[in-house]
Write an enzyme that holds these catalytic residues in place. Structure first.
Site, PDB file in Angstrom:
ATOM      1  N   ASP A  95       0.809  -1.221   0.000  1.00 53.96           N
ATOM      2  CA  ASP A  95       0.000   0.000   0.000  1.00 53.96           C
ATOM      3  C   ASP A  95       0.848   1.280   0.000  1.00 53.96           C
ATOM      4  OD1 ASP A  95       1.033  -0.362   2.523  1.00 53.96           O
ATOM      5  OD2 ASP A  95      -0.869  -0.338   3.582  1.00 53.96           O
ATOM      6  N   HIS A  96       2.119   1.193   0.362  1.00 51.29           N
ATOM      7  CA  HIS A  96       2.949   2.393   0.471  1.00 51.29           C
ATOM      8  C   HIS A  96       3.643   2.743  -0.849  1.00 51.29           C
ATOM      9  CE1 HIS A  96       2.351   1.888   4.755  1.00 51.29           C
ATOM     10  NE2 HIS A  96       3.085   2.939   5.042  1.00 51.29           N
ATOM     11  N   ASP A 112       4.072  -1.402  11.332  1.00 53.20           N
ATOM     12  CA  ASP A 112       3.622  -0.062  10.998  1.00 53.20           C
ATOM     13  C   ASP A 112       3.049   0.541  12.269  1.00 53.20           C
ATOM     14  OD1 ASP A 112       2.812   1.632   8.318  1.00 53.20           O
ATOM     15  OD2 ASP A 112       1.529   2.035  10.042  1.00 53.20           O
ATOM     16  N   ARG A 160      -0.246  12.685  10.334  1.00 58.24           N
ATOM     17  CA  ARG A 160       1.082  13.253  10.638  1.00 58.24           C
ATOM     18  C   ARG A 160       1.324  14.482   9.777  1.00 58.24           C
ATOM     19  NH1 ARG A 160       3.999   7.437  11.278  1.00 58.24           N
ATOM     20  NH2 ARG A 160       3.437   7.274  13.470  1.00 58.24           N
ATOM     21  N   SER A 192       6.961   7.060  12.903  1.00 56.20           N
ATOM     22  CA  SER A 192       6.922   5.792  12.181  1.00 56.20           C
ATOM     23  C   SER A 192       7.708   4.688  12.878  1.00 56.20           C
ATOM     24  CB  SER A 192       7.531   6.026  10.798  1.00 56.20           C
ATOM     25  OG  SER A 192       8.045   4.835  10.274  1.00 56.20           O
ATOM     26  N   ARG A 227       9.504   2.607  11.280  1.00 51.70           N
ATOM     27  CA  ARG A 227      10.517   2.116  10.335  1.00 51.70           C
ATOM     28  C   ARG A 227      11.841   1.803  11.024  1.00 51.70           C
ATOM     29  NH1 ARG A 227      10.201   7.982   7.653  1.00 51.70           N
ATOM     30  NH2 ARG A 227       8.085   7.226   7.675  1.00 51.70           N
TER      31      ARG A 227
HETATM   32  C1  MIC Z   1       4.193   6.232   8.309  1.00 53.98           C
HETATM   33  O1  MIC Z   1       3.014   6.575   8.417  1.00 53.98           O
HETATM   34  O2  MIC Z   1       5.152   6.934   8.662  1.00 53.98           O
HETATM   35  C2  MIC Z   1       4.495   4.861   7.760  1.00 53.98           C
HETATM   36  C3  MIC Z   1       5.137   5.030   6.440  1.00 53.98           C
HETATM   37  O3  MIC Z   1       3.301   4.136   7.574  1.00 53.98           O
HETATM   38  C4  MIC Z   1       5.398   4.142   8.740  1.00 53.98           C
HETATM   39  C5  MIC Z   1       6.005   2.914   8.255  1.00 53.98           C
HETATM   40  C6  MIC Z   1       7.155   3.130   7.318  1.00 53.98           C
HETATM   41  O4  MIC Z   1       7.979   3.987   7.553  1.00 53.98           O
HETATM   42  O5  MIC Z   1       7.197   2.384   6.345  1.00 53.98           O
HETATM   43  C7  MIC Z   1       4.772   3.861  10.107  1.00 53.98           C
HETATM   44  O6  MIC Z   1       3.879   4.558  10.506  1.00 53.98           O
HETATM   45  O7  MIC Z   1       5.242   2.979  10.831  1.00 53.98           O
HETATM   46 FE1  SF4 Z   2       0.018   4.728   5.135  1.00 53.13          FE
HETATM   47 FE2  SF4 Z   2       1.347   5.380   7.362  1.00 53.13          FE
HETATM   48 FE3  SF4 Z   2      -0.102   7.186   6.045  1.00 53.13          FE
HETATM   49 FE4  SF4 Z   2      -1.307   5.271   7.339  1.00 53.13          FE
HETATM   50  S1  SF4 Z   2      -0.049   6.853   8.235  1.00 53.13           S
HETATM   51  S2  SF4 Z   2      -1.799   5.978   5.286  1.00 53.13           S
HETATM   52  S3  SF4 Z   2       0.078   3.551   7.027  1.00 53.13           S
HETATM   53  S4  SF4 Z   2       1.727   6.146   5.294  1.00 53.13           S
END
Ligand code: MIC
Ligand code: SF4
Length: 640
Positions: free
Chosen positions: A64-65, A119, A379, A533, A535
């Site tokens: 999905d990313h 995630d 975010r 995140s 990550r």
């Molecule tokens: C995000 O919202 O920052 C992400 C991308 O979903 C991350 C995961 C990632 O960095 O791949 C998260 O929230 O953990």
């Molecule tokens: Fe995707 Fe993270 Fe954004 Fe949710 S917050 S839509 S998981 S990138």
């Protein structure tokens, strides 16, 4: 936490330790989820652990990313994920099927079960009464291999909801109010449990908006009871048999209780650059909005999309504003297409994107230079949108859609009575884009693209460690600062050496080159270092550059676990020592092996010719992991 719903679920899954807040516990994990930008590493790690098939009740790999596919990297990664999932017994949700958290809620979540996801927004599942926890990919890999998940036992705070939401005020405003009161650090080490008479008025997708954005509080998870509304939702998904009633006892003991009178809330907005910088929309009315983006795992349900369509019906998006809409799942998109809501969106001038994370993670739709972007996301960290000078605001779909039409911030209550959106009695169910694993994995060949590079590891911890301070940063540094996301970087998630070149790029573009040239070093941070995140690249990439330690006033939960997993020392320092440290200082710890066990390290500042103590707040297991030089070494030693 006696008598809380959280206690009941934790107790039912407790395999190690006791439910004493702060002490490490081991939890049995029923389900796992991964997404593509953290998933490739998680499955490489699962392969390295060496079990033939996953040992959970259910594991799902979502894509999905990274769906922009500007080069072959992401498509190659998707192919790897599809084949590795088939081999190891993991369901595979194809690109286009939707955002992991939304799809998991719709098709797989079960009240009372545990879900570990790579995630940070995995707590979305709390909307259905499931305990969802976000973690680094390596922890998820271990859970898939059948190992318990270890965390510091959280304390439980209650949020008592009373009253009913007024017109044009919605779930997003509830969580923004909680963020306003508790801040982005207020949930660290805590589970947030919602209860009270106001709960019954909220549908599962609305509850999921709240538990989703509990991640922004730094909370371990957030959860709602499983009640009649939960049963209705599951029945509409054709999953009645997954329902069980669950709630806290009437005399449940919370560490603290926050009360929110829903009828007193008004539409709220989080202002740049933090989800807790919340003000009423009234304070912003009339200010220019260049871009509106609606979607993300926070606000992309059928309910949210129908609400947006109602606002847009018969109206036009302002010529000075760009509106994008990303539905949360193929289920939602397909229902909008059939009932005509999609046509209303298109007629109004919305740019309809695929059911994926999209602009939320900077995968396209970067706003104009110095632009104002209003988003229904979770975010608004600086730079995350892809435009360095952009001002990103967060609000409900109601506030977003109203601004898209007005071209400026506007109060949706001016639009007259709010539309009533009912949950359908039956959602459209079509799981054809969720591929089940091969019945026997042995014959499946895993396909690896050239972008997939090995996971960095390090040897056991040396007893004497010496490092130079490479960078000093302030409070609330996010993992987006440490390892940026967005269209330029996300395709490199499977290629740590290439991604590592961008560590701290937005703060200090020379960081990576300097770290490599000096053969590693340390970073000094403020409070809540590593928020945001999950990550693990924010630990893996610094490891690749030779970073041995982070000295910070405090750490965010998931990032600290990731540092330990990759053998980087998370040293806690006090304000005075933080102030005294400078870039270029050479620090030395003697007896590091013993220090991780005792929890206190004496750090000699060779440059300034003085010493100070730093805390290593670690469980006995974490101490062993650090001594071994990281979790993969430790797991291999202990023969999982
Ligand atoms: C995000 O919202 O920052 C992400 C991308 O979903 C991350 C995961 C990632 O960095 O791949 C998260 O929230 O953990
Ligand atoms: Fe995707 Fe993270 Fe954004 Fe949710 S917050 S839509 S998981 S990138």
């Amino acid at each position: 936490m006696r008598g809380t719903l959280s206690e009941k679920i934790l107790a039912a899954h407790l395999v190690e330790g006791e439910l004493v807040p702060g002490q490490e516990i081991g939890l049995r994990i029923d389900q796992t989820l991964t997404q593509d930008s953290t998933g490739t590493m998680a499955y490489l790690q699962l392969e390295a652990i060496g079990v033939p098939r996953v040992r959970t009740e259910l594991s799902v790999a979502y894509v999905d990313h990274n769906t922009l596919q500007a080069g072959p990297e992401s498509a190659d990664d998707h192919r790897y994920l599809q084949t590795v999932a088939a081999k190891y017994g993991v369901f595979f949700s194809r690109p286009g099927n939707g955002i992991c958290h939304q799809v998991h809620l719709e098709r797989f979540g079960v009240p009372g079960k545990t879900l570990l996801g790579s995630d940070s927004h995995t707590p979305t599942a709390g909307g259905i009464g499931m305990l969802g926890i976000g973690a680094g990919g390596l922890d998820v890999a271990c859970a898939m291999a059948g190992a318990p998940y270890h965390i510091a036992c959280p304390s439980v705070i209650g949020v008592r909801l009373v009253g009913q939401l007024g017109d044009w005020v919605s779930a997003k405003d509830i969580i923004l109010e909680v963020l306003r009161r508790l801040t982005v650090r207020g949930g660290v080490g805590r589970l947030v449990e919602y209860f009270g008479p106001g709960v019954a008025g909220l549908s599962v997708p609305e509850r999921a908006t709240i538990t989703n954005m509990g991640a922004e509080l730094g909370a371990t998870s957030s959860i709602f009871p499983s009640d009649e509304r939960t049963r209705e939702f599951l029945a509409a998904e054709g999953r009645d048999s997954s329902w069980v009633p669950l709630a806290a006892e009437a005399d449940a003991a919370y560490e603290d209780v926050l009360e929110i009178d829903l009828s007193s809330l008004e539409p709220l907005v989080a202002t740049p650059h933090s989800p807790d910088a919340v003000v009423p929309v009234g304070e912003l009315v009339g200010r220019r909005v260049d871009q509106v983006c609606i979607g993300s795992c926070t606000n992309s349900s059928y309910r949210d999309m129908m609400l947006v369509a109602e606002v847009l019906r018969g109206r036009r998006v302002s010529p000075s504003t760009s509106l994008t809409i990303s539905p949360g799942s193929r289920q939602v998109l397909s229902m909008l297409a059939r009932n005509g809501a999609l046509a209303d969106m298109i007629a109004a001038g919305a740019r309809v994107l695929e059911a994926a994370c999209g602009p939320c993670i900077g995968m396209g739709q970067a706003p104009v230079t110095d632009g104002v972007s209003l988003r229904s996301f979770n975010r608004n960290f600086e730079g995350r949108s892809g435009t360095p000078g952009a001002q990103v605001y967060l609000a409900s779909p109601e506030v977003c859609a109203t601004a898209a039409v007005a071209g400026v911030f506007a109060d949706p209550r001016e639009l007259g009575p709010a539309p009533a959106i009912a949950l359908p009695a039956r959602f459209e169910i079509d799981d054809s884009m969720i591929l089940p694993p091969a019945p026997e994995g042995a014959d499946v060949e895993i396909v690896r693209g050239p972008n997939i590079k090995p996971i960095p590891t390090r040897g056991p911890l040396s007893d004497v460690v010496e490092f130079e301070v490479l960078l000093k940063v302030g409070d609330n540094i996010t993992t987006d600062h440490i390892s940026p996301a967005g269209a330029k970087y996300l395709p490199l998630r499977s290629n740590v050496p290439a991604l590592a070149e961008h560590v701290f790029e937005s703060i200090d573009p020379g960081f990576a080159a300097r770290a490599l040239e000096k053969g590693g070093g340390a970073v000094v941070g403020g409070a809540n270092y590593g928020q945001g995140s999950s990550r693990e690249h924010a630990a893996m990439c610094p490891l690749h550059l030779g970073v041995q330690a982070v000295l910070a006033k405090s750490f965010a939960r998931i990032h600290k676990a990731n540092l330990v997993n990759f053998g980087i020392l998370p040293l806690e320092i006090d304000e005075a020592d933080y102030e005294s440290l400078s870039v270029g200082d050479v620090l030395r710890i003697e007896g590091a092996q013993a220090a991780v066990e005792s929890g206190t390290a004496t750090v000699h500042n060779l440059t300034q010719q003085k010493s100070f103590t730093a805390a290593l707040r670690l469980s006995p297991r974490e101490a062993k992991v650090l001594q071994a030089g990281g979790t993969l070494n430790y797991v291999r030693q202990s023969q999982l």
